[in-house]
Scaffold this motif. Sequence first.
Motif, PDB file in Angstrom:
ATOM      1  N   ASP A 269       3.428  17.337 -62.006  1.00 32.57           N
ATOM      2  CA  ASP A 269       3.677  16.278 -62.982  1.00 32.57           C
ATOM      3  C   ASP A 269       2.427  15.429 -63.168  1.00 32.57           C
ATOM      4  N   PRO A 270       2.161  14.980 -64.398  1.00 35.24           N
ATOM      5  CA  PRO A 270       0.944  14.197 -64.662  1.00 35.24           C
ATOM      6  C   PRO A 270       0.832  12.938 -63.806  1.00 35.24           C
ATOM      7  N   GLY A 271       1.944  12.373 -63.400  1.00 39.90           N
ATOM      8  CA  GLY A 271       1.883  11.140 -62.616  1.00 39.90           C
ATOM      9  C   GLY A 271       1.546  11.335 -61.152  1.00 39.90           C
ATOM     10  N   ARG A 272       1.568  12.572 -60.681  1.00 35.91           N
ATOM     11  CA  ARG A 272       1.270  12.830 -59.269  1.00 35.91           C
ATOM     12  C   ARG A 272      -0.218  13.078 -59.079  1.00 35.91           C
ATOM     13  N   PRO A 273      -0.780  12.665 -57.937  1.00 38.76           N
ATOM     14  CA  PRO A 273      -2.167  13.032 -57.634  1.00 38.76           C
ATOM     15  C   PRO A 273      -2.303  14.548 -57.546  1.00 38.76           C
ATOM     16  N   ALA A 274      -3.459  15.054 -57.896  1.00 41.39           N
ATOM     17  CA  ALA A 274      -3.694  16.497 -57.856  1.00 41.39           C
ATOM     18  C   ALA A 274      -3.621  17.007 -56.423  1.00 41.39           C
ATOM     19  N   VAL A 275      -3.006  18.158 -56.259  1.00 47.02           N
ATOM     20  CA  VAL A 275      -2.937  18.812 -54.952  1.00 47.02           C
ATOM     21  C   VAL A 275      -4.307  19.401 -54.634  1.00 47.02           C
ATOM     22  N   THR A 276      -4.802  19.155 -53.442  1.00 45.18           N
ATOM     23  CA  THR A 276      -6.090  19.702 -53.038  1.00 45.18           C
ATOM     24  C   THR A 276      -5.904  21.018 -52.294  1.00 45.18           C
ATOM     25  N   GLY A 277      -6.987  21.773 -52.162  1.00 43.65           N
ATOM     26  CA  GLY A 277      -6.904  23.116 -51.608  1.00 43.65           C
ATOM     27  C   GLY A 277      -7.405  23.215 -50.180  1.00 43.65           C
ATOM     28  N   ALA A 278      -6.703  24.011 -49.405  1.00 46.95           N
ATOM     29  CA  ALA A 278      -7.129  24.377 -48.055  1.00 46.95           C
ATOM     30  C   ALA A 278      -6.786  25.854 -47.884  1.00 46.95           C
ATOM     31  N   VAL A 279      -7.195  26.436 -46.783  1.00 44.60           N
ATOM     32  CA  VAL A 279      -6.816  27.819 -46.507  1.00 44.60           C
ATOM     33  C   VAL A 279      -6.791  28.023 -44.995  1.00 44.60           C
ATOM     34  N   PHE A 280      -5.844  28.822 -44.551  1.00 46.58           N
ATOM     35  CA  PHE A 280      -5.708  29.202 -43.147  1.00 46.58           C
ATOM     36  C   PHE A 280      -6.252  30.615 -43.013  1.00 46.58           C
TER      37      PHE A 280
END
Length: 297
Positions: free
Chosen positions: A201-212
């Motif tokens: 949703d536009p109102g949420r902060p962008a999800v950042t990326g990680a990796v295992f």
Amino acid sequence: MQLGIVLSGHTDVVTEAQLAESLGLSFVAAGEHVFFNGPTSNAFVTLAAAAAATTTVRLVSTVTLLPLYPVPLAAKLAATLDRISCGRFDLGIGVGGESAAEFAACGIPVGERGARTDEGLPLLKELFTGEPVTFHGRYTEVTGLALRPAPVQRPHPPVWIGGRSEAAMRRAARHGDVWLPYMYTPDMLASSLDRIHAMTDPGRPAVTGAVFVWLAVDHDPARARELAEAKLAAVYRQDTGRLLNKYVPTGTPEDVAARLHDYAKAGADRIICALACTDEARPSMIELLSSEVRPLV
């Protein structure tokens, strides 16, 4: 780029966490199963031991199997760990399901794991406020109860969503701060982050990326490969050739750093490294990861 390691969980957790912190690694992590192919710890307990022995390194559960917990109990454990670590805890959430027997032993139908997690994630965040919560769900009832003391971090500890499926991506878009897939290529990571951002949703902060990632690093690339093959065969009890070739960085520090750099270019600003080696080789591999791989990434 921030690098961290998965703690062994069945060796000296305290010494290993202190070593990681002294070498400047950003995270120590712990996963969990109740029953699995080999020795596996509980993430909350393992990270509590690490928290008591360190002061700066962050602590990540990779991942907490939320459907195996009553949600208020998981919230209490997470809030307590965040407090005893002075706000250093990141809560990774996954659904598990590799073994239906594990779920049956805990009295949870494996087919409910996704629905339980979807219901539990918003409730966790409500409970983390420390304010009275009333929640009437399919699996959980809370009537005017407040979780106190609340976590140190406000509004809550960062939530990492683990997995590979479309459903996991939707959870990340709706509830996650960080997307943490495993057994992933850089191309897969870039693609899934694009999909998650499109679903957010536009109102949420962008999800950042990680990796295992499982990895093995050694100045002798053949030894690194040998260590990785033996470790993954013991963990997954299957032919590991395909897994190694596609998903597992192995080789010299330069080889491993180049692969980790590919993940960084694909959108991962944090990499959690599970060391594919024997317990005896772990300290030297941690030092090599910090002193020779990290500067190249």
